[in-house]
Design a protein around this motif. Sequence first.
Motif, PDB file in Angstrom:
ATOM      1  N   ILE A  19       0.835  -1.207   0.000  1.00  0.00           N
ATOM      2  CA  ILE A  19       0.000   0.000   0.000  1.00  0.00           C
ATOM      3  C   ILE A  19       0.874   1.263   0.000  1.00  0.00           C
ATOM      4  N   SER A  40      12.775  -3.747   6.417  1.00  0.00           N
ATOM      5  CA  SER A  40      13.631  -4.813   5.858  1.00  0.00           C
ATOM      6  C   SER A  40      14.046  -4.543   4.401  1.00  0.00           C
ATOM      7  N   LYS A  85       1.075  -2.537   8.882  1.00  0.00           N
ATOM      8  CA  LYS A  85      -0.085  -3.331   9.297  1.00  0.00           C
ATOM      9  C   LYS A  85      -0.611  -2.817  10.641  1.00  0.00           C
ATOM     10  N   VAL A 138      -3.261  -4.981  -4.029  1.00  0.00           N
ATOM     11  CA  VAL A 138      -1.807  -4.906  -4.258  1.00  0.00           C
ATOM     12  C   VAL A 138      -1.107  -5.886  -3.320  1.00  0.00           C
ATOM     13  N   ARG A 140       3.232  -7.357  -2.325  1.00  0.00           N
ATOM     14  CA  ARG A 140       4.663  -7.300  -2.634  1.00  0.00           C
ATOM     15  C   ARG A 140       5.092  -8.624  -3.264  1.00  0.00           C
ATOM     16  N   GLU A 283      -3.980  -9.664  10.849  1.00  0.00           N
ATOM     17  CA  GLU A 283      -4.671  -8.493  11.430  1.00  0.00           C
ATOM     18  C   GLU A 283      -6.013  -8.918  12.043  1.00  0.00           C
TER      19      GLU A 283
HETATM   20  N1  LIG Z   1      -2.658  -5.059   0.113  1.00  0.00           N
HETATM   21  C1  LIG Z   1      -3.901  -4.661  -0.192  1.00  0.00           C
HETATM   22  O1  LIG Z   1      -4.385  -4.869  -1.313  1.00  0.00           O
HETATM   23  C2  LIG Z   1      -4.722  -3.919   0.807  1.00  0.00           C
HETATM   24  C3  LIG Z   1      -4.237  -3.684   2.090  1.00  0.00           C
HETATM   25  N2  LIG Z   1      -4.992  -2.944   2.961  1.00  0.00           N
HETATM   26  C4  LIG Z   1      -4.478  -2.676   4.307  1.00  0.00           C
HETATM   27  O2  LIG Z   1      -3.307  -1.861   4.190  1.00  0.00           O
HETATM   28  C5  LIG Z   1      -2.422  -2.091   5.299  1.00  0.00           C
HETATM   29  C6  LIG Z   1      -1.027  -2.376   4.744  1.00  0.00           C
HETATM   30  O3  LIG Z   1      -1.089  -3.589   4.007  1.00  0.00           O
HETATM   31  P1  LIG Z   1       0.007  -4.020   2.937  1.00  0.00           P
HETATM   32  O4  LIG Z   1       0.594  -2.850   2.262  1.00  0.00           O
HETATM   33  O5  LIG Z   1      -0.606  -5.089   2.113  1.00  0.00           O
HETATM   34  O6  LIG Z   1       1.137  -4.671   3.891  1.00  0.00           O
HETATM   35  P2  LIG Z   1       2.666  -4.952   3.605  1.00  0.00           P
HETATM   36  O7  LIG Z   1       3.071  -6.050   4.520  1.00  0.00           O
HETATM   37  O8  LIG Z   1       2.917  -5.135   2.154  1.00  0.00           O
HETATM   38  O9  LIG Z   1       3.384  -3.592   4.042  1.00  0.00           O
HETATM   39  C7  LIG Z   1       3.611  -3.193   5.358  1.00  0.00           C
HETATM   40  C8  LIG Z   1       4.936  -2.447   5.340  1.00  0.00           C
HETATM   41  O10 LIG Z   1       5.136  -1.748   6.559  1.00  0.00           O
HETATM   42  C9  LIG Z   1       6.514  -1.924   6.909  1.00  0.00           C
HETATM   43  N3  LIG Z   1       6.666  -1.666   8.330  1.00  0.00           N
HETATM   44  C10 LIG Z   1       6.006  -2.251   9.354  1.00  0.00           C
HETATM   45  N4  LIG Z   1       6.407  -1.731  10.536  1.00  0.00           N
HETATM   46  C11 LIG Z   1       7.333  -0.796  10.231  1.00  0.00           C
HETATM   47  C12 LIG Z   1       8.118   0.077  11.006  1.00  0.00           C
HETATM   48  N5  LIG Z   1       8.031   0.082  12.336  1.00  0.00           N
HETATM   49  N6  LIG Z   1       8.976   0.912  10.369  1.00  0.00           N
HETATM   50  C13 LIG Z   1       9.075   0.901   9.032  1.00  0.00           C
HETATM   51  N7  LIG Z   1       8.359   0.093   8.231  1.00  0.00           N
HETATM   52  C14 LIG Z   1       7.506  -0.748   8.827  1.00  0.00           C
HETATM   53  C15 LIG Z   1       6.811  -3.351   6.525  1.00  0.00           C
HETATM   54  O11 LIG Z   1       8.198  -3.568   6.503  1.00  0.00           O
HETATM   55  P3  LIG Z   1       8.835  -5.060   6.569  1.00  0.00           P
HETATM   56  O12 LIG Z   1       9.044  -5.460   5.161  1.00  0.00           O
HETATM   57  O13 LIG Z   1      10.102  -4.910   7.304  1.00  0.00           O
HETATM   58  O14 LIG Z   1       7.837  -5.932   7.283  1.00  0.00           O
HETATM   59  C16 LIG Z   1       6.148  -3.366   5.155  1.00  0.00           C
HETATM   60  O15 LIG Z   1       6.997  -2.832   4.179  1.00  0.00           O
HETATM   61  C17 LIG Z   1      -3.065  -3.253   6.079  1.00  0.00           C
HETATM   62  O16 LIG Z   1      -3.810  -2.743   7.151  1.00  0.00           O
HETATM   63  C18 LIG Z   1      -4.008  -3.907   5.056  1.00  0.00           C
HETATM   64  O17 LIG Z   1      -5.097  -4.592   5.647  1.00  0.00           O
HETATM   65  C19 LIG Z   1      -6.189  -2.389   2.603  1.00  0.00           C
HETATM   66  C20 LIG Z   1      -6.709  -2.600   1.352  1.00  0.00           C
HETATM   67  C21 LIG Z   1      -6.043  -3.413   0.375  1.00  0.00           C
END
Ligand SMILES: NC(=O)C1=CN([C@@H]2O[C@H](COP(=O)(O)OP(=O)(O)OC[C@H]3O[C@@H](n4cnc5c(N)ncnc54)[C@H](OP(=O)(O)O)[C@@H]3O)[C@@H](O)[C@H]2O)C=CC1
Length: 320
Positions: A19, A40, A85, A138, A140, A283
Amino acid sequence: MTAVAPHSPRIGIIGTGAIGGFYGLMLARAGFDVHFLLRSEYAAVSAHGLRVNSKVHGTLHLQPVQAYARAADMPPCDWLLVGTKSTGNLELAPTLAQVAAPDAKVVLLQNGLDVEDSLREHLPPSLHLLGGLCYIGVHRSGPGVVEHEALGRVNLGYHSGAAANDEGRRTAIVEAGAALFHQAGIESQAMANVHQARWHKLVWNVPFNGLSVLLKTGTTAMMADESSRELIQALMAEVVQAAHACGHDIPASYAGQMFAMTETMDDYLPSMYHDYMHKRPLELAAIYARPLSAARAAGCELPRMRALYQALSFIDRHNR
Ligand SMILES: NC(=O)C1=CN([C@@H]2O[C@H](COP(=O)(O)OP(=O)(O)OC[C@H]3O[C@@H](n4cnc5c(N)ncnc54)[C@H](OP(=O)(O)O)[C@@H]3O)[C@@H](O)[C@H]2O)C=CC1
Ligand SMILES: CC(C)(CO)C(=O)C(=O)O
């Protein structure tokens, strides 16, 4: 890429995953000054940039990326778009307070009910907190690489902060947020009630996120099988019933629209499925536990959703 306008707000992406990477890249391509906090994938993104393989926009590449491994190194940002998340929200407040410019707006781009609440009490009271509901698919596929399957809309609503008692200011802030996304070619609507909007989104996420993990499959297979179709419809009906019990009006036709929309979608694996496969925490608090306890407090029991939550809790505990 367009040049940054002198008065352009500075945007910080807090958590650059699927996202954060997608919306941050789109905003940077539209000419905004965007700064990305990573964990990471910091080294990979610093070296190779961010890539989005989009079924809607084609292949997009952002290089160089203003990437950071530490919040302390980021410049103060006017808008903070949170793409982590919801499982990490309790620890996020110091990071947000560190990167926020005066009068900053924090937008939680997360799924789930009232994900803003656990953060709010740890944030400076002046900071504006908004909910951002992302209607997008979306995930990764590698370090700094995002696959964009479909959709893209972000709906925004004011949650709390310095403008809580000033309707005009609240509206102006939410509309300014929507305008940022519009400038990046992304649909965005201002929502009057963020709690209600979160219940609306749960109508889809409650059945599909959890069942994708339990059944280990995507939307196409779930929609093709009579028993899973029945279960999806029953779960959707429970969410609508709970929303009503909690005082939020979801039109009777809404669940049917979400169900019909899913029939037209290409096969889709929700973010919870990807979390399960990568052994990341699910989640469950935001998408299941909080709505279940809000419903119970309003005198409404949701037996199917509770059973799904119990099964997912077992799976989550044994997955790490
Ligand atoms: N994917 C989708 O299609 C959709 C997602 N959502 C919501 O969006 C939110 C995000 O989801 P999504 O993008 O898929 O998740 P991802 O796991 O792809 O992304 C989360 C990112 O946050 C990073 N992160 C977490 N903690 C930290 C921190 N303390 N400092 C820096 N970076 C950090 C993670 O890094 P690391 O790689 O190190 O873990 C990772 O890059 C969720 O709540 C999901 O439910 C909503 C609608 C659609
Ligand atoms: C279902 C979808 C793709 C669109 O509502 C979504 O937003 C999600 O996965 O959370």
